[in-house]
Design an enzyme around this catalytic site. Structure first.
Site, PDB file in Angstrom:
ATOM      1  N   PHE A 151       0.832  -1.151  -0.030  1.00 19.28           N
ATOM      2  CA  PHE A 151       0.314  -0.050   0.016  1.00 19.28           C
ATOM      3  C   PHE A 151       1.109   1.316   0.019  1.00 19.28           C
ATOM      4  CE2 PHE A 151      -2.913   3.229   1.667  1.00 19.28           C
ATOM      5  CZ  PHE A 151      -4.170   3.018   0.710  1.00 19.28           C
ATOM      6  N   LYS A 163     -12.229   0.200   8.222  1.00 21.99           N
ATOM      7  CA  LYS A 163     -12.780  -0.596   7.195  1.00 21.99           C
ATOM      8  C   LYS A 163     -13.613  -1.654   7.818  1.00 21.99           C
ATOM      9  CE  LYS A 163      -8.192   0.040   5.013  1.00 21.99           C
ATOM     10  NZ  LYS A 163      -8.795   0.752   3.741  1.00 21.99           N
ATOM     11  N   ARG A 202     -12.794  -4.363  -7.070  1.00 18.55           N
ATOM     12  CA  ARG A 202     -12.708  -5.077  -5.873  1.00 18.55           C
ATOM     13  C   ARG A 202     -13.968  -5.238  -4.966  1.00 18.55           C
ATOM     14  NH1 ARG A 202      -8.772  -2.179  -1.272  1.00 18.55           N
ATOM     15  NH2 ARG A 202     -10.446  -0.879  -1.143  1.00 18.55           N
TER      16      ARG A 202
HETATM   17  C1  LIG Z   1      -2.943  -1.423   3.748  1.00 15.23           C
HETATM   18  C2  LIG Z   1      -3.424   0.051   4.183  1.00 15.23           C
HETATM   19  N1  LIG Z   1      -2.511   0.643   4.937  1.00 15.23           N
HETATM   20  C3  LIG Z   1      -2.874   2.007   4.986  1.00 15.23           C
HETATM   21  C4  LIG Z   1      -4.244   2.446   4.894  1.00 15.23           C
HETATM   22  C5  LIG Z   1      -4.336   3.983   5.037  1.00 15.23           C
HETATM   23  O1  LIG Z   1      -4.297   4.107   6.428  1.00 15.23           O
HETATM   24  P1  LIG Z   1      -4.718   5.703   6.945  1.00 15.23           P
HETATM   25  O2  LIG Z   1      -5.545   6.309   6.038  1.00 15.23           O
HETATM   26  O3  LIG Z   1      -5.498   5.604   8.305  1.00 15.23           O
HETATM   27  O4  LIG Z   1      -3.499   6.301   7.116  1.00 15.23           O
HETATM   28  C6  LIG Z   1      -4.637   1.710   3.911  1.00 15.23           C
HETATM   29  C7  LIG Z   1      -6.357   2.523   3.424  1.00 15.23           C
HETATM   30  O5  LIG Z   1      -6.767   2.194   2.581  1.00 15.23           O
HETATM   31  C8  LIG Z   1      -4.458   0.432   3.684  1.00 15.23           C
HETATM   32  O6  LIG Z   1      -5.425  -0.162   2.625  1.00 15.23           O
END
Ligand SMILES: Cc1ncc(COP(=O)(O)O)c(C=O)c1O
Length: 410
Positions: free
Chosen positions: A125, A221, A369
């Site tokens: 990500f 989520k 998805r």
């Molecule tokens: C795997 C993953 N990590 C981090 C995030 C982002 O997290 P945050 O918005 O809390 O920084 C997401 C958001 O979809 C994600 O899918």
């Protein structure tokens, strides 16, 4: 050939069927995006009203003590702990996943400054990679390398400081074997930091059993904490006193209300708090986490795998020849709780589905998805979604120009 009668029989036998009532979902909508933004728990509506009117409106600042606002990061963390197989004092709610990644990457780097390698995978990500690359600019000698997942274990070595991986891949749904990878990293003397954003509340997790030492995860989520809900972070008990936060805020101080100039970290996980917690969001997350009350994650996972199998089988049965290519692993042990398809017109198909009241999402450049949330989806929802998908594909409706218009959020 799967029939609607068979699908209805699955719903009738579903041990989690009653959980849907815990959520306020619009009639007729098939919501397949709980892996992006979870549904609204009914309990959150009343709880937010109470928090706003009574705790904020009437009790005002007294609520930090009288309603234990100040204890909420630990309290909600302790409620997340059983969902991830951790001890209650190993989890705390704070900030976003991005910020928590920064806290743990920099603290891990400071713990072993002679080990300069921060290892991850390409296509992780992007926030994880962005935060990691920013950390390398701040921490002397720290460097980021990404290697394909098949080569990660051989890339671990005496210079590896931290292995940063997302447990369930946000796009394909591929899942790492947490116990195995963590053990390999440990053998080389490295820590592993798991991003559980697409795992928590979806797949059964046993962080303690699997030897995990550091983790972060998303609140908005599968935990149903609401848009922009705060995230959580996990630090194994044995590491907590050894890690020194670089992002030092007063809420992570041993005595925030002593107002001293020097920083003394709070004992345990509380040192990873930074500023004042966002109470409305944090208490909404608490309602979201409570929507799992009485739900055994193995039961939820069994339903998730059955929803996945039904989805995949119906696409095979009814959408053949339309170019949908499943990129998620078929082996339940190797995947998370969403199913993804590659298609050159994934974006347009996704938009046409949304218009038909089937909400999934698109991930660039070519993936559509579908999140499979066992608490509020039934098997007939999958049937309905595929029915509408077939109609869109066979009619070619997705080709209408309005479905190609992209908003800021895709
Ligand atoms: C795997 C993953 N990590 C981090 C995030 C982002 O997290 P945050 O918005 O809390 O920084 C997401 C958001 O979809 C994600 O899918």
């Amino acid at each position: 050939m799967i029939t609607l009668e068979q699908v209805r029989a699955l719903d009738a036998a579903d041990p989690l069927r009653a959980c849907r009532e815990r959520f306020a979902l619009p009639e007729g909508l098939v919501y397949l995006d709980g892996n992006s933004l979870g549904a609204l728990p009914r309990a959150a509506v009343e709880r937010q009203r109470q928090v706003v009117e009574r705790e904020w409106g009437r009790d005002l600042i007294r609520s930090w003590n009288s309603h234990d606002w100040i204890g909420a990061p630990q309290r909600v963390g302790a409620k997340i702990a059983p969902l991830i197989g951790a001890k209650p004092h190993e989890v705390i709610v704070a900030d976003s996943v991005s910020v928590n990644l920064f806290k743990l990457i920099t603290a891990a780097a400071a713990l072993s400054p002679k080990r300069p390698l921060l290892l991850s995978e390409p296509g992780n990500f992007h926030t994880d990679l962005h935060v990691a690359s920013g950390a390398t600019e701040l921490v002397p000698n720290l460097r980021l390398e990404t290697v394909e997942r098949g080569r990660i274990e051989e890339a671990l070595g005496p210079d590896t400081n931290l292995l940063l991986l997302t447990h369930v891949h946000y796009k394909t749904g591929e899942r790492f074997d947490m116990a195995r990878v963590t053990a390999r990293a440990k053998d080389s003397g490295a820590l592993t930091l798991w991003d559980l954003s697409h795992s928590v509340g979806a797949v059964p997790l046993q962080l303690n059993r699997d030897g995990a030492e550091l983790a972060v995860g998303c609140g908005y989520k599968y935990l149903n904490g609401g848009p922009g809900a705060p995230a959580f972070l996990y630090v194994a008990e044995h590491l907590q006193e050894r890690l020194m936060p670089v992002l030092r805020g007063w809420m992570g101080h041993a005595a925030p209300f002593a107002f001293t100039d020097e920083y003394v970290p709070a004992p345990g996980i509380a040192r990873f708090l930074a500023g004042t917690p966002p109470m409305l969001s944090l208490l909404a997350l608490e309602s979201g986490v409570e929507s799992f009350e009485g739900v055994d994650m193995e039961t939820a996972w069994a339903k998730s795998t059955a929803l996945f199998d039904l989805f995949a089988a119906l696409v095979e049965q009814r959408c053949a020849g339309h170019g949908l290519d499943c990129v998620s692993p078929r082996d339940p042990g190797a995947r998370g709780s969403h199913i993804s398809y590659r298609h050159p017109h994934a974006f347009e198909i996704c938009q046409a589905l949304i218009e038909a009241e089937v909400i999934g999402d698109f991930r660039a450049p070519d993936v559509v998805r579908f999140g499979l949330t066992p608490l509020y989806l039934g098997y007939e929802d999958i049937w309905t979604a595929i029915d509408r998908l077939v109609d869109i594909l066979e009619s070619g409706r997705w080709r209408e120009p309005r479905f190609a218009v992209r908003g800021k959020v895709t």
